[in-house]
Design an enzyme around this catalytic site. Structure first.
Site, short mmCIF file in Angstrom:
data_model
loop_
_atom_site.label_atom_id
_atom_site.label_comp_id
_atom_site.label_asym_id
_atom_site.label_seq_id
_atom_site.Cartn_x
_atom_site.Cartn_y
_atom_site.Cartn_z
N TYR A 193 -3.83 -11.64 -31.81
CA TYR A 193 -2.95 -12.53 -32.42
C TYR A 193 -1.65 -11.61 -32.62
CZ TYR A 193 -4.08 -9.91 -36.70
OH TYR A 193 -4.50 -8.74 -37.52
N CYS A 194 -0.61 -12.31 -33.18
CA CYS A 194 0.75 -11.93 -33.61
C CYS A 194 1.44 -12.90 -34.48
CB CYS A 194 1.63 -11.50 -32.28
SG CYS A 194 2.16 -12.87 -31.40
N THR A 195 2.51 -12.66 -34.84
CA THR A 195 3.27 -13.48 -35.54
C THR A 195 3.38 -15.13 -35.17
OG1 THR A 195 4.55 -11.77 -36.52
CG2 THR A 195 5.46 -14.07 -36.99
#
Length: 424
Positions: free
Chosen positions: A353-355
């Site tokens: 996951y990331c922003t």
């Protein structure tokens, strides 16, 4: 540049641009005009390099244009690095002295794009090829035809209030093959200025990545313009735009530019393509996977890794419970982190996951290319979309954003330090 200048360049121009088809244009590596790039040019082809550099310079200056004050007779001023320039001489001097590396990188990129154009037209007759090249270099698409109609709105309506509750920030990206990123750069600059939006937009032949802020009316018109653009018709949908409270004041200025990557991982898209990412999981599917992972009594013996591919200062203030948070300062260090920890990922199911999801697109592709993981998944829409559905879910703390808001709060949990799972 007058069109007559191009007419007699012929084969020399073709020879010039083809010599630069294999240049390494990594985002972290700027090419100095006084070193490798310029040194490879002989007397004949230096003129062509000079032409490409002038084009790159003009495009950069174009992206800094802003409307002049109504009290002034001039139609435009220029704003760059939080400075306002009221004449061409001063903005040209500023760009030449402060942005030389960016101009050189875009010069090489233009030469590379010309090389692609020529390579794809090998079957053309010499005269046809010269006409094709001339058209590529001088053709200026009419961007005004793709700007939304705003005459029914007053300037105050478009600009909106100055409070963060009265405006909005859009975060989005779209991976798709773009043949003319420089036209898109000109259109995006005109579109954002048209709607009084500020922010950052990165464009490349692999797609577009944007974060823009303004009034809610302006951001709505921006989304409508993006969705109606034929370039993105089959790739973008309304759900791809993440929104949060903010506005034009969240960014010091508007910056639109052409780069090799729309997110700087430091590896050419030709080597690691966005077309081979991990499996996308909706926020709901990701939530269930995290729930199962956290219910395990011995997570260290699990075949699943919950991987945060953001920078350490982002995960420090907010992250998913039980995640692995690499100690990296910027995303271009992520490939090196993976290479050093391949055994950690061997035969594992990786939940990334990331922003907003964009870093996972290329990050998951890089991890998959190593061939050690059992499966690689990524959170579609990133933390932004997850928190829209699960504000009190498994993500705890604040969400770091790259603008003057610094961080967004969705819950009251205070997080500090990094995950104990981190092997570094």
């Amino acid at each position: 540049m007058p069109s007559s200048t191009l007419a007699d360049q012929g084969g020399d121009l073709e020879a010039c641009v083809l010599r630069f088809s294999d240049l390494d244009l990594k985002g972290t590596t700027h090419i100095s005009p006084s070193s490798r790039l310029k040194a490879e040019l002989d007397g004949s082809t230096k003129k062509k390099y000079s032409f490409a550099k002038k084009k790159a310079f003009a495009l950069f200056v174009k992206t800094t244009e802003v409307p002049a004050s109504p009290l002034e007779c001039k139609e435009k001023w220029w704003k760059c690095c939080q400075q306002l320039f009221k004449d061409q001489t001063s903005i040209h001097r500023h760009v030449a002295t402060q942005h030389a590396d960016e101009i050189c990188q875009q010069t090489a990129f233009i030469l590379k794009q010309l090389s692609v154009t020529l390579s794809s037209s090998k079957s053309c007759k010499p005269a046809d090829k010269r006409n094709l090249l001339k058209e590529y270099l001088t053709h200026d698409h009419e961007v005004s035809a793709w700007l939304p109609e705003i005459r029914c709105f007053s300037p105050d309506q478009l600009k909106g209030g100055q409070g963060t509750d009265e405006g909005e920030v859009l975060l989005y990206y779209c991976y798709c093959d773009l043949e003319d990123p420089y036209w898109l750069c000109a259109w995006q600059t005109a579109l954002c200025q048209h709607l009084h939006l500020t922010g950052k937009v990165r464009i490349a032949t692999e797609g577009i990545n944007g974060t823009v802020g303004g009034s809610k009316l302006a951001t709505r018109l921006y989304v409508e313009a993006m969705l109606s653009c034929p370039l993105f018709k089959d790739y973008l949908c309304k759900e791809d735009f993440k929104t949060s409270k903010g506005g034009a004041q969240c960014f010091p200025e508007l910056r639109v530019g052409v780069f090799e990557e729309i997110v700087p991982m430091g590896i050419s898209p030709n080597k690691v393509s966005y077309k081979k990412p991990g499996t996308h999981l909706s926020p709901g599917e990701f939530h269930e996977e995290v729930k199962k992972f956290l219910s395990l009594q011995n997570r260290e013996q699990s075949d699943t890794i919950l991987l945060d591919c953001r920078n350490f200062y982002e995960s420090k203030i907010g992250r998913f419970q039980g995640c692995l948070a690499p100690d990296i300062r910027k995303f271009s260090y992520f490939p090196s982190y993976v290479d050093k920890n391949l055994e950690l990922f061997r035969e594992k199911r990786v939940l990334m996951y990331c922003t907003g999801g964009i870093r996972c697109e290329r990050g998951s592709a890089y991890l998959k290319a190593k061939g050690v993981c059992k499966e690689v998944f990524q959170l579609k829409g990133g933390i932004h979309k997850y928190l829209e559905e699960f504000p009190d879910g498994y993500y705890k703390g604040k969400l770091f954003v790259f603008d003057e808001r610094y961080a967004l709060s969705y819950n009251n949990v205070i997080v500090s330090g990094r995950s104990a799972q981190n092997p570094n």
